[in-house]
Write an enzyme that holds these catalytic residues in place. Structure first.
Site, PDB file in Angstrom:
ATOM      1  N   SER A   1     -15.319   1.659   2.416  1.00  0.00           N
ATOM      2  CA  SER A   1     -13.883   1.462   2.254  1.00  0.00           C
ATOM      3  C   SER A   1     -13.837  -0.158   2.203  1.00  0.00           C
ATOM      4  O   SER A   1     -14.553  -0.821   2.757  1.00  0.00           O
ATOM      5  CB  SER A   1     -13.255   1.921   3.436  1.00  0.00           C
ATOM      6  OG  SER A   1     -11.717   1.479   3.423  1.00  0.00           O
TER       7      SER A   1
ATOM      8  N   TYR B   1     -11.998   3.292  12.389  1.00  0.00           N
ATOM      9  CA  TYR B   1     -12.204   3.773  10.935  1.00  0.00           C
ATOM     10  C   TYR B   1     -12.865   2.335  10.185  1.00  0.00           C
ATOM     11  O   TYR B   1     -13.733   2.389   9.716  1.00  0.00           O
ATOM     12  CB  TYR B   1     -10.866   4.112  10.109  1.00  0.00           C
ATOM     13  CG  TYR B   1     -10.913   4.419   8.849  1.00  0.00           C
ATOM     14  CD1 TYR B   1     -11.713   5.439   8.352  1.00  0.00           C
ATOM     15  CD2 TYR B   1     -10.861   3.264   7.717  1.00  0.00           C
ATOM     16  CE1 TYR B   1     -11.811   5.850   6.881  1.00  0.00           C
ATOM     17  CE2 TYR B   1     -10.905   3.697   6.448  1.00  0.00           C
ATOM     18  CZ  TYR B   1     -11.475   4.791   5.826  1.00  0.00           C
ATOM     19  OH  TYR B   1     -11.719   5.178   4.587  1.00  0.00           O
TER      20      TYR B   1
END
Ligand code: NAP
Length: 235
Positions: A125, A139
């Protein structure tokens, strides 16, 4: 999105997810694009990865491409962020890809050659490249870890003709990000601003996955390709 691209490029694809019915329905829908099968497995714990590895090994003796896509997130204010929110996210986003790579090495080795390396593609990401504005601490840490794991494995596996690369998506409309597209949601402000002023499309991810899987992408290893409309690259 990745499976659709690989099927359109001529691959036989096996998709996975937690629930048997959902996986079967996904495999059935994707079969419109080419041969697609489903194997359900819950990757939250090592037993789930072991089950997926066992079922894959029953089905095939070689694997050309492994796409580590399963991922999860946790959002909470810093003062209240629970330890469980770290354990859960790190287990699925970092430890599970590692378990799958280790367990599937015999199949990847069987497909690997100097002329056409086997490929491992980790879906990371942009949140692993720059600090996001959202309070998703585990995350962002997990995706940064996955990027380093990508490089570390790439270094270890290069002599075995297995490439390891990562894609860092920006914003795509999926279940994970649905709340960002709902103005009534209290955390819709987590939505990052995108220099290209649009979320990603299926063909954006599919194109990157197919490139890394194709002969054209066989000379890359240890790289990360941001597919982000400019997030984390120019803003
Ligand atoms: N959407 C974005 O904007 C964006 C941006 C950057 C990176 N990403 C990354 O892209 C990947 C796909 O995410 P997405 O956006 O498509 O989100 P999503 O719709 O929530 O999909 C998550 C995927 O992970 C699977 N999964 C979740 N928990 C699992 C578990 N315990 N065991 C096995 N599979 C599990 C889900 O399958 P089931 O629910 O069927 O089990 C689903 O296929 C993730 O790694 C995510 O971090 C997404």
């Amino acid at each position: 999105m990745a499976a659709e691209g690989l099927l359109a490029a001529g691959a036989t694809v096996i998709v996975s997810g937690r629930r048997e019915g959902d996986v079967a329905a996904m495999a059935q829908a994707l079969s419109a694009h080419g041969p697609c099968h489903g194997i359900p497995a819950d990757l939250a714990a090592p037993e789930g990865a072991a089950l997926l590895i066992r079922r894959l090994r029953e089905r095939t003796d070689r694997l050309d491409i492994l796409v580590n896509n399963a991922g999860t997130s946790w959002g909470a204010a810093l003062d209240e962020f629970p330890r469980h929110g770290f354990d859960k996210v790190l287990a699925l986003n970092v430890a599970a890809p590692f378990d799958l790579v280790r367990g599937l090495l015999p199949l990847l080795r069987a497909a690997a050659s100097a002329a056409s390396p086997a490929r491992i593609i980790n879906i990371a990401s942009v949140d692993g490249l720059r600090p996001p504005s959202a309070e998703t601490y585990s995350y962002s840490a997990s995706k940064a870890a996955l990027l380093m794991l990508t490089r570390h494995l790439a270094a270890r596996l290069v002599a075995e003709h297995i490439t390891v690369n990562a894609i860092a998506p920006g914003l795509f409309a999926t279940r994970m990000t649905a709340y960002m597209f709902d103005p009534a949601h209290p955390r819709s402000g987590d939505r990052p601003s995108i220099p290209m002023s649009r979320p990603g499309r299926t063909e954006d991810i599919a194109g990157a996955v197919v490139y890394l899987s194709a002969l054209a992408g066989s000379y890359l290893t240890g790289v990360v390709i941001p597919v982000s409309g400019g997030i984390a690259t120019i803003a």
